[in-house]
Design an enzyme around this catalytic site. Structure first.
Site, short mmCIF file in Angstrom:
data_model
loop_
_atom_site.label_atom_id
_atom_site.label_comp_id
_atom_site.label_asym_id
_atom_site.label_seq_id
_atom_site.Cartn_x
_atom_site.Cartn_y
_atom_site.Cartn_z
N GLU A 118 12.51 -19.48 18.39
CA GLU A 118 12.02 -18.17 17.97
C GLU A 118 13.58 -17.59 17.70
OE1 GLU A 118 9.58 -14.61 18.80
OE2 GLU A 118 8.94 -16.20 20.19
N HIS A 119 14.02 -17.61 17.99
CA HIS A 119 15.31 -16.71 18.20
C HIS A 119 16.85 -18.10 18.86
CE1 HIS A 119 13.49 -13.97 20.21
NE2 HIS A 119 13.04 -13.85 20.91
#
Length: 79
Positions: A58-59
């Site tokens: 996600e990051h």
């Protein structure tokens, strides 16, 4: 974390463990690190790109000498 430098990976593990020991929330943070923390040592930037695309984080933070060379090859990240 994905790195081509085993020594860096080992230093990061050591640093994480040192910081975890100092936290008031060490039990919770340690459980999370043990379940989800990960450092992968790969043999090349190409392998790191493939790994990142497979894991679909996600990051995603890129720290390489020439990010322009790989940024368009990273496609499977973010929400």
């Amino acid at each position: 974390m994905v790195t081509t430098d085993r020594t860096l990976g080992e230093k990061i593990i050591s640093e994480v463990n040192e910081q975890l020991a100092k936290l008031e929330t060490a039990a919770t943070a340690s459980e999370s690190w043990n379940k989800y923390g990960e450092i992968a040592v790969v043999s090349s930037i190409d392998e790191a790109v493939d790994y990142a695309n497979q894991r679909a984080p996600e990051h995603l933070e890129i720290q390489v000498e020439n990010p322009e060379e790989i940024k368009d090859r990273l496609y499977n990240y973010g929400s």
